[in-house]
Write a protein that holds these residues in place. Structure first.
Motif, PDB file in Angstrom:
ATOM      1  N   ASN A  58       0.813  -1.215   0.000  1.00  0.00           N
ATOM      2  CA  ASN A  58       0.000   0.000   0.000  1.00  0.00           C
ATOM      3  C   ASN A  58       0.855   1.277   0.000  1.00  0.00           C
ATOM      4  O   ASN A  58       0.314   2.381   0.007  1.00  0.00           O
ATOM      5  N   GLY A  59       2.174   1.130  -0.009  1.00  0.00           N
ATOM      6  CA  GLY A  59       3.065   2.269  -0.166  1.00  0.00           C
ATOM      7  C   GLY A  59       3.119   3.229   1.003  1.00  0.00           C
ATOM      8  O   GLY A  59       3.442   4.399   0.833  1.00  0.00           O
ATOM      9  N   ASP A  60       2.855   2.732   2.221  1.00  0.00           N
ATOM     10  CA  ASP A  60       2.858   3.635   3.380  1.00  0.00           C
ATOM     11  C   ASP A  60       4.192   3.675   4.118  1.00  0.00           C
ATOM     12  O   ASP A  60       4.305   4.266   5.179  1.00  0.00           O
ATOM     13  N   GLY A  61       5.220   3.029   3.566  1.00  0.00           N
ATOM     14  CA  GLY A  61       6.544   3.096   4.176  1.00  0.00           C
ATOM     15  C   GLY A  61       6.828   2.028   5.204  1.00  0.00           C
ATOM     16  O   GLY A  61       7.864   2.056   5.853  1.00  0.00           O
ATOM     17  N   ARG A  62       5.931   1.083   5.367  1.00  0.00           N
ATOM     18  CA  ARG A  62       6.179  -0.042   6.284  1.00  0.00           C
ATOM     19  C   ARG A  62       5.457  -1.274   5.756  1.00  0.00           C
ATOM     20  O   ARG A  62       4.481  -1.166   5.025  1.00  0.00           O
TER      21      ARG A  62
END
Length: 87
Positions: free
Chosen positions: A66-70
């Motif tokens: 989802n590309g949220d950095g985690r």
């Protein structure tokens, strides 16, 4: 003329799709690129979800669906919805 080449981006984790004049950059959960979402792909995302220290190192960047950095259970849920086993 608009073509698939116009949709390519620099993100090695995305599949770039040209859809009638618009671009889609999808992050497929087929991490090894063999055409299915199976136990090999599960192993890749499981390592990243379970090890917070390793989470966003190069090997885990593509598992951040989802590309949220985690890489977390939200990414795992998306992976699970796509799981189809070996073809």
């Amino acid at each position: 003329v608009f073509s698939a080449l116009d949709c390519q981006d620099a993100d090695p984790c995305t599949t770039d799709v040209c859809n009638g004049g618009t671009c889609e950059h999808r992050k497929p959960p087929d991490f090894d690129g063999d055409g299915d979402v199976d136990l090999t792909d599960y192993a890749a995302i499981a390592r990243c979800v379970m090890d917070a220290q390793r989470n966003m190192v190069d090997a885990c960047v593509c598992t951040d669906l989802n590309g949220d950095g985690r890489v977390d259970l939200i990414d795992f849920a998306e992976f699970q919805a796509s799981y189809n086993g070996s073809k």
